[in-house]
Structure formats: C-alpha cells, structure tokens
Design an enzyme around this catalytic site. Structure first.
Site, mmCIF file in Angstrom:
data_model
loop_
_atom_site.group_PDB
_atom_site.id
_atom_site.type_symbol
_atom_site.label_atom_id
_atom_site.label_comp_id
_atom_site.label_asym_id
_atom_site.label_seq_id
_atom_site.Cartn_x
_atom_site.Cartn_y
_atom_site.Cartn_z
ATOM 1 N N ASP A 107 32.669 37.618 40.057
ATOM 2 C CA ASP A 107 32.703 37.299 41.491
ATOM 3 C C ASP A 107 33.929 37.913 42.166
ATOM 4 O O ASP A 107 34.924 37.230 42.414
ATOM 5 C CB ASP A 107 32.689 35.780 41.665
ATOM 6 N N HIS A 143 31.473 36.619 46.897
ATOM 7 C CA HIS A 143 30.804 35.787 47.898
ATOM 8 C C HIS A 143 31.612 35.667 49.180
ATOM 9 O O HIS A 143 31.058 35.359 50.230
ATOM 10 C CB HIS A 143 30.424 34.416 47.332
ATOM 11 N N SER A 188 38.260 29.891 47.419
ATOM 12 C CA SER A 188 37.533 31.044 46.898
ATOM 13 C C SER A 188 38.365 32.302 47.118
ATOM 14 O O SER A 188 38.802 32.577 48.230
ATOM 15 C CB SER A 188 36.188 31.190 47.609
#
Length: 717
Positions: free
Chosen positions: A226, A85, A652
């Site tokens: 991810d 992402h 992240s």
C-alpha cells in the site's frame, strides 16, 4: 436506543484500574513527558530529535497529504511517500481505459514524466504555539455567541491575524490553523507551509497496492503493498507556489533516512502523523448512541450500496473505473463501523466508559465540584432528546445523500424562474444550471446503474425505515402516487432532463420554464436537500448544550489526570505514538505473528477473485526468489508487519521509524480487533498494520526497474 447499566460489571471494571489507558496519540509538545518511557522500549533518540521548536527535527519531514492522510519526505528533492489508498483519487483521475494506471500501475522514469494533480495540497507544520489565553480572551468578547465558537476551526482560525498580525497572516504559501483540544479547554495554533504543486511519481498496480482489497481491510495478517509516491515542487526560491512549469523540486529542511536492514519482533516503533477523530472522552450514553444509531445505520445502508456497486463493477471494466474510488471509500467506513461495534460488544467498551465516568464523578464529589455530575446529566439529556432526529438524519445521509447520485441533481433557483422573460438573466441562469449538470453528470456516475439498481435499492430500504410522514415530501408523494420506490425512480429517469446528456442538451436548445421547474429529479434533489437542512437545524439545537457539557466533563478529567499524562482526542493535527513490533492473540488458541511475507501473497492468490490476483511479473520474481538485497535473513521477502502503536484514520501513510528515527515502514491500516481503540486503547488487541519499507523498495527496484528512485532514496542496508 436502549439505555443499559451493568452494576456488577461496573464494580469489576472499577476494581481493574481502567481509567483512561493511554497509548497516544500525543501532541508534539508532550514529547518531554514521554521520552523516558520511549527509551525504556529501546529508543535511542532525544526529545529534540523528534520535535525541536527552535530547529529542525523529524517533525519537519512529516506532512499532511490531501487533507486526510499523512506522508513522509525521504529525499532532499521533495520525494514523498504515502499510501496507495491515499493517492488513489489522483491515480484514478489520471486513469482511462487506454492508460489504466489503477490496474497497471504508473512509473515515471524522469522528472518530466511526473504528473500534475490540480487541487491536491500537502501541508508541513512550521510552528506550534499555545494560544489558549489569547483564544479564551477573544471568546469572552463575542457579543452574540452561538455557543459553539469555542470548537469551530473556522472561527478559531479567523483569530490568527489578531494573534500573529495581519501582515504575517497573509504570507503567501502559509496557513494558520487554530484548533481546540480537550473539548475546548486548550488551544494551539499551527503555522503551516502549503504546497499546491504536488506531482505523481509512481504507484504500483492495484493488485499490489490494494491486494486483498475489501476482504482483507482492517485485517491481520496482511500482504498489501500500500504505497504511492509523489513529489513536492516549489518556486525557484524554495517557496510553496501554484503549479508552474518553472517550478523545481522542493528542498526540505529535513527528510527521513530509509533503513532497509529489516525489523524483528520486540523492536521499538515510532509513528508520526495526522490522526483524524477519536472519542476517548465519551460517556457511556455517547458510546451507545454511536453504536446503535451511527454505526448500525452506516452498516445497513452501505451494505446495500456496496452490494450493488460491486456486482456492477465486476461486470463492466468501465463501471469498475468509474466507481472504484467511491466503493473503496464506502467500504472503508463500513468495515470501520463493523469493527467498532464488535469491540464495543466483545471488549465491553461501554462498561469501560461507565467505569471511567464513575471514577471522574467520585473524584469530583471528593473535591466538591458539582459541575461534573451536572455535565454528565446534560450529556445524557441531549443524547436522549435528539435520538429520533439523529436516526432520521443518518438514514437520509447514508441512504440518500451519500448513496443516490440524483440527490445532487441541479436545482432551478427562483431567480431564473422569476426572470425567465429577461434574456440575459435567463441565459445566466441556464449557464449556472449547465455548470451544476456537469458537476453532477461526471465520469464517476452511471445513470444506468443508478436507475436500474442503486436508487431503487436504497430508496426502498429508506422508505421501510422512515415513516411516510417524516420523509422528504418528494419521496413521500412519489412512492404514494406510483406505488413503489421502483416505479417512482423509473418515472424520474423517464421524464427528467438530467437523466442523460442527450436529453439535457436537447432541453438547452429549446429551454422551457415549466419543464425546468417541474423536473422530477430536480424536485427530488431539492426536497431531500430541504429535509437534510431541516434535520440538521433541529439536531444542531442540541449541539451547544452538549458541547458545553462535554467541555465541563473533560475539564474534570484533565484536572484529575493532569495534561502531561493525558493525550487529547485526535483532530487531524500532528501527533506521535510509539510502541513495539509485536503480534497478538485475538481469541482462544489463535496467535498471530508480527510479520508477513510474499509467501502469504502466493498462498492467497486466486486468479478468479479480483482481490487476490497476483501480477505475473511479481509471481515470476517470487518463483525465482529474485529479491535482491531486500530479503529477510532466511531468504523470504518481507511484506507487512504490525506494532502496538495507537493509530486511526488520518494516520494512513504515516512514517514508521525505528529506534534511531529511520524509516522502516508506512502505516496503512489497523486490525479489526483494534478499531475500538478510537474509544479506548486496548494494548493487548490493538495493532497498527504497516508496509515494510523493504517491500516498497523491492517493488520499485525489481518489479518496476525504477532505479532513479532507489538512487534518490539511498536506502541503508
């Protein structure tokens, strides 16, 4: 906004010693004060292994990715791992219907196949310097202070040349950033290398990288691969440089070894990265404002926006590509707001902050410090004073500016209007409008979706919430004249030169001054922009007194607790946090383990739901149990795990390391129950959600067959 106080609950919380429970996010220079506790949890590293101001350390392998994510270097050739992402925008920009890398994934099998990403930046911190004394000295010299310079990153960073010297500050490939900590009571300067040649190396299909998508977002258990892979390039001397075909892979002074031996519950976990924003020093009234105005409005307006986008995305693959990144970005903030409000209510975060507030006030009273109580009163006064303005501002921002694309339509300035009869100036003005149109009418915008769905839905709700006399004049008059938001939007798209490319090009062939100035979409955008600026100015009138009061309040907290024992709020600077791999019990009778496997992916599989589609090749690997060396000892294939570390947005892509500082995973999310950790760390509920490095390696190796990356990473088994 309702102001509610709970004296009975307050007494209970004070008696529970809740004062600023702290799970991190620690500054690198606070490492010495944390090493003993870290070793008690199993860490085998020394402080200098993590942060060494006089040599290389793990700090040098952790990067800021694209201004809002984290990444980690894992080879001596500048190979960089981050989340799927985080690289989503870059993957999307390289995607088309013919080459849909979002859907199918992207794998480069040589350096020549790696894709260039204009505008993408990666930063590596070189040095961290305490500049508190120098900054405070400069602040005292300001002749006409606005009252906010002590918090302004732009102003603070402008002081760098005075501190390091103008020659040093102009070094190519370097950036000097000064930021405020503890509400402006401390200042640190970060010397950074800035890489602008960053190439896409690999990314799995979204069915792996976004498996579970929005339904599973902020949730545990999780089953998402991810990750995306990039590479830093430098000039032939190893210095950061703009893109050039002559650039070579960057050779970092430090990278992190990858450990593929597996993890177990109770193992030590260390995370480093760039957490974005937290609010640990909020007073009770600030918590209420955040919940009842900011979060509630975000939830309401983004819910409307996302319902429309998702319906259109599912109906048309072209629209899906067009709106994918917008939808993902909106959904991320939406669920974060939902989770924060849940924690505020169910975990009594307002009451916790009220108890902490009372503790600080009692300490200050004992010390004879009157400014602390004055600061708390000033904070409450500012919050109450801006309540209506902030509510209107949030509805305009979430409902119009961030939701309706025509609010970004070109605006004809006075120069072209006043000099229409001057051919040269008219042409210059028209070319400026063309440039604005191209930026507005890009591939991520569908006029049909905007006209038929989005603008009508959002504008209708906005008009229901904001009294007509407080709306932008174009909205107020347009709805009054045409009878409804729907009719007003239809009129705009029927008459505007910006409603389609064909109509715009037709206008450019025969430009007309009056038509340009009367264009309804342009007038809508100008009116909304004016209202936004007006509200911003009115809200900003409360900023300086509020910031000064917050600074005074946090100064008391800092004096009471002592800096070594108190991590500052996150502000996109390099931090570390630590804990252990551990499950949790979110509610009665429900207990979650710490690890998930590929079995869970197959349990969630739903061919009729795009969020849970399983790639046929991945399913074949599962059915054959073809996991290679990446399986658990029981033969299952690991996917994700969770840990008690304290993370937030910006973390992240953060590397998750074991007791020896070896990479065991990539952080990519938090659990729903832990979103309130932005206000107060909740060790029994808060969990970082992490991609097991073995799943990443398995996808590279067995799924993609990209052996060159396995050879470069050299995982330890």
């Amino acid at each position: 906004m309702n102001k509610r106080f709970f004296p009975t609950l307050l007494l209970a919380f004070v008696c529970s010693t809740l004062a600023y429970a702290d799970g991190g996010m620690w500054l690198m220079q606070q490492i010495n004060g944390q090493v003993a506790r870290m070793k008690s949890l199993g860490m085998q590293l020394e402080a200098a292994d993590i942060y060494n101001p006089n040599g290389s350390s793990l700090k040098d392998a952790v990067v800021m990715f694209d201004g809002g994510c984290t990444g980690v270097l894992v080879s001596n050739q500048g190979l960089l791992l981050t989340n799927h992402h985080c690289g989503y925008d870059q993957i999307q920009k390289h995607s088309s219907v013919q080459h849909n890398y979002l859907k199918d994934g992207f794998w480069s099998y040589s350096l020549a196949e790696e894709l260039v990403n204009p505008g993408l930046e990666v930063e590596i911190v070189d040095e961290i310097t305490d500049v508190t004394a120098a900054v405070k000295k400069e602040l005292e010299r300001i002749k006409k202070p606005s009252g906010l310079e002590f918090l302004s990153p732009r102003y603070l960073s402008s002081l760098a040349p005075e501190i390091v010297g103008k020659k040093a500050a102009s070094r190519p490939g370097y950036r000097y950033e000064i930021k405020a900590f503890y509400g402006g009571n401390r200042y640190y300067m970060f010397t950074k290398k800035v890489f602008r040649d960053v190439r896409l190396v690999a990314a799995p299909p979204s069915s792996i990288g976004k498996f579970g998508s929005d339904t599973d977002n902020w949730a545990w258990p999780r089953h998402t691969g991810d990750f995306s892979i990039f590479r830093l390039y430098a000039d032939k001397n190893g210095n950061p440089a703009e893109y050039s075909k002559d650039n070579v892979p960057y050779r970092p002074k430090r990278w992190v070894k990858v450990n593929a031996q597996g993890v177990k519950e109770g193992d030590f976990a260390l995370i480093m990265g760039y957490p974005g924003t937290t609010y640990k020093f909020f007073t009770a009234d600030e918590v209420t404002e955040w919940s009842e105005i900011d979060n509630n409005i975000r939830i309401e307006m983004r819910g409307i926006l996302q319902d429309v986008m998702l319906r259109e995305m599912l109906a048309d693959p072209k629209i899906n590509i067009m709106y994918a990144a917008k939808y993902a970005s909106s959904q991320n903030g939406y669920k974060r707001a939902q989770g924060a409000n849940w924690a505020i209510r169910r975990r009594s975060l307002r009451e916790i902050k009220l108890a902490q507030q009372q503790e600080v006030l009692a300490w200050a009273k004992q010390k004879g410090i009157a400014t602390t109580e004055e600061a708390v009163r000033a904070i409450s006064k500012a919050i109450e004073g801006r309540q209506d303005l902030r509510m209107r501002q949030r509805y305009l921002l979430e409902g119009i500016l961030m939701g309706i694309e025509m609010s970004n339509a070109p605006a004809a300035d006075s120069d072209i209007a006043d000099h229409w009869d001057d051919p040269a100036r008219r042409e210059a003005g028209l070319q400026s409008i063309r440039k604005q149109f191209e930026a507005f009418f890009n591939k991520d915008y569908s006029p049909e979706v905007e006209k038929d769905q989005l603008a009508i839905a959002l504008l209708t709700r906005y008009a229901e919430r904001i009294p007509a006399e407080k709306q932008p004049i174009s909205i107020r008059e347009g709805i009054a004249e045409y009878g409804s938001a729907k009719a007003y939007v239809e009129m705009i798209f029927d008459k505007s030169i910006y409603a389609s490319r064909e109509r715009f090009e037709e206008f450019m062939k025969n430009p007309d001054r009056d038509r340009l100035l009367r264009d309804p979409m342009s007038r809508f955008a100008a009116s909304v922009a004016y209202e936004h600026q007006k509200l911003a100015k009115e809200v900003a009138a409360f900023d300086a007194p509020l910031a000064a009061a917050q600074r005074s309040y946090v100064a008391s907290v800092l004096d009471m607790k002592g800096q070594p024992n108190l991590a500052p709020d996150a502000n996109l600077t390099l931090r570390f946090t630590y804990g252990e791999i551990k499950g949790y019990q979110p509610r009665d009778v429900v207990t979650y383990g710490a690890k998930s496997t590929l079995e869970g992916v197959m349990e969630k599989e739903d061919p009729n739901n795009w969020e849970y589609v399983v790639d046929p090749k991945l399913k074949a690997l599962y059915e054959a149990k073809n996991y290679g060396r990446y399986a658990n000892s029981d033969g299952s294939m690991p996917v994700n795990f969770c840990a008690t570390t304290h993370t937030t947005g910006g973390n992240s892509g953060s590397p998750v390391m074991n007791a020896r500082g070896e990479l065991i995973g990539l952080n990519f999310d938090r659990n729903w129950e832990g979103v309130g950790g932005d206000i107060e760390y909740l060790p029994n509920y808060q969990r970082s959600i992490i991609l097991d490095i073995r799943y990443l390696l398995f996808i590279i190796d067995k799924f993609a067959g990209c052996q060159r990356l396995i050879d470069e990473i050299q995982p330890q088994f």
